[in-house]
Design a protein around this motif. Structure first.
Motif, PDB file in Angstrom:
ATOM      1  N   GLY A   1       0.818  -1.205   0.000  1.00 48.56           N
ATOM      2  CA  GLY A   1       0.000   0.000   0.000  1.00 48.56           C
ATOM      3  C   GLY A   1       0.849   1.251   0.000  1.00 48.56           C
ATOM      4  O   GLY A   1       2.078   1.196   0.091  1.00 48.56           O
ATOM      5  N   ALA A   2       0.162   2.387  -0.099  1.00 43.71           N
ATOM      6  CA  ALA A   2       0.838   3.683  -0.099  1.00 43.71           C
ATOM      7  C   ALA A   2      -0.022   4.705   0.616  1.00 43.71           C
ATOM      8  O   ALA A   2      -1.256   4.592   0.637  1.00 43.71           O
ATOM      9  N   ILE A   3       0.647   5.686   1.199  1.00 42.84           N
ATOM     10  CA  ILE A   3      -0.023   6.766   1.920  1.00 42.84           C
ATOM     11  C   ILE A   3       0.612   8.078   1.500  1.00 42.84           C
ATOM     12  O   ILE A   3       1.840   8.163   1.368  1.00 42.84           O
ATOM     13  N   LEU A   4      -0.202   9.097   1.320  1.00 37.64           N
ATOM     14  CA  LEU A   4       0.272  10.453   1.055  1.00 37.64           C
ATOM     15  C   LEU A   4       0.012  11.272   2.315  1.00 37.64           C
ATOM     16  O   LEU A   4      -1.113  11.295   2.825  1.00 37.64           O
ATOM     17  N   ALA A   5       1.060  11.886   2.839  1.00 37.02           N
ATOM     18  CA  ALA A   5       0.950  12.671   4.072  1.00 37.02           C
ATOM     19  C   ALA A   5       1.580  14.037   3.860  1.00 37.02           C
ATOM     20  O   ALA A   5       2.519  14.183   3.079  1.00 37.02           O
ATOM     21  N   ARG A   6       1.067  15.028   4.604  1.00 32.09           N
ATOM     22  CA  ARG A   6       1.653  16.366   4.488  1.00 32.09           C
ATOM     23  C   ARG A   6       1.456  17.141   5.781  1.00 32.09           C
ATOM     24  O   ARG A   6       0.786  16.677   6.702  1.00 32.09           O
ATOM     25  N   ASP A   7       2.060  18.323   5.807  1.00 32.47           N
ATOM     26  CA  ASP A   7       1.971  19.216   6.971  1.00 32.47           C
ATOM     27  C   ASP A   7       2.459  18.542   8.248  1.00 32.47           C
ATOM     28  O   ASP A   7       1.829  18.628   9.305  1.00 32.47           O
ATOM     29  N   THR A   8       3.577  17.851   8.139  1.00 36.51           N
ATOM     30  CA  THR A   8       4.172  17.171   9.274  1.00 36.51           C
ATOM     31  C   THR A   8       5.678  17.087   9.062  1.00 36.51           C
ATOM     32  O   THR A   8       6.180  17.480   8.014  1.00 36.51           O
ATOM     33  N   THR A   9       6.364  16.571  10.036  1.00 31.08           N
ATOM     34  CA  THR A   9       7.818  16.435   9.937  1.00 31.08           C
ATOM     35  C   THR A   9       8.199  14.982   9.675  1.00 31.08           C
ATOM     36  O   THR A   9       7.403  14.064   9.912  1.00 31.08           O
ATOM     37  N   ARG A  10       9.420  14.776   9.228  1.00 30.56           N
ATOM     38  CA  ARG A  10       9.902  13.417   9.005  1.00 30.56           C
ATOM     39  C   ARG A  10       9.907  12.635  10.323  1.00 30.56           C
ATOM     40  O   ARG A  10       9.528  11.466  10.356  1.00 30.56           O
ATOM     41  N   ALA A  11      10.327  13.276  11.401  1.00 31.53           N
ATOM     42  CA  ALA A  11      10.357  12.598  12.700  1.00 31.53           C
ATOM     43  C   ALA A  11       8.958  12.137  13.093  1.00 31.53           C
ATOM     44  O   ALA A  11       8.783  11.018  13.604  1.00 31.53           O
ATOM     45  N   ASP A  12       7.949  12.969  12.875  1.00 35.10           N
ATOM     46  CA  ASP A  12       6.577  12.587  13.196  1.00 35.10           C
ATOM     47  C   ASP A  12       6.126  11.416  12.326  1.00 35.10           C
ATOM     48  O   ASP A  12       5.514  10.468  12.832  1.00 35.10           O
ATOM     49  N   ILE A  13       6.433  11.474  11.036  1.00 38.21           N
ATOM     50  CA  ILE A  13       6.041  10.387  10.131  1.00 38.21           C
ATOM     51  C   ILE A  13       6.711   9.088  10.551  1.00 38.21           C
ATOM     52  O   ILE A  13       6.081   8.032  10.592  1.00 38.21           O
ATOM     53  N   GLU A  14       7.998   9.149  10.870  1.00 37.52           N
ATOM     54  CA  GLU A  14       8.708   7.938  11.297  1.00 37.52           C
ATOM     55  C   GLU A  14       8.084   7.350  12.560  1.00 37.52           C
ATOM     56  O   GLU A  14       7.886   6.128  12.653  1.00 37.52           O
TER      57      GLU A  14
END
Length: 99
Positions: free
Chosen positions: A47-60
């Motif tokens: 699968g895939a997800i598109l995310a925005r308005d956040t930081t790499r640390a938060d995504i990780e």
């Protein structure tokens, strides 16, 4: 903006359906918190997800809590993207300073 690829693993990918309800709840939380914009299956891959308005640390940190990742169903790959061109329907994804 981030594109997160969740590639099914050889060892545990077959368990995706078993963990899907937890994974779906995790996705819903990401949408409710305004981080995820789009999610879906990648045929025969995961699968895939598109995310925005956040930081790499938060995504990780967020991805580390995905039940698919926790249970070894999927291996994440996080790609960072700086969008600069979009169709009229998608211009809201381009940051103001890049327009």
């Amino acid at each position: 903006m981030f594109i997160i690829l969740l590639r099914l693993t050889k060892d545990n990918g077959h368990m995706a359906e078993h963990h899907f309800p937890e994974h779906k709840a995790w996705l819903t939380q990401g949408f409710d918190e305004g981080v995820f914009d789009l999610a879906g299956r990648l045929t025969d891959v995961g699968g895939a997800i598109l995310a925005r308005d956040t930081t790499r640390a938060d995504i990780e940190a967020r991805i580390a809590k995905d039940p698919f990742v926790v249970h070894g169903v999927a291996q994440p790959e996080i790609l960072e993207m700086s969008p600069s061109v979009a169709s009229d329907a998608m211009t809201h994804l381009i940051p103001e300073d890049a327009r």
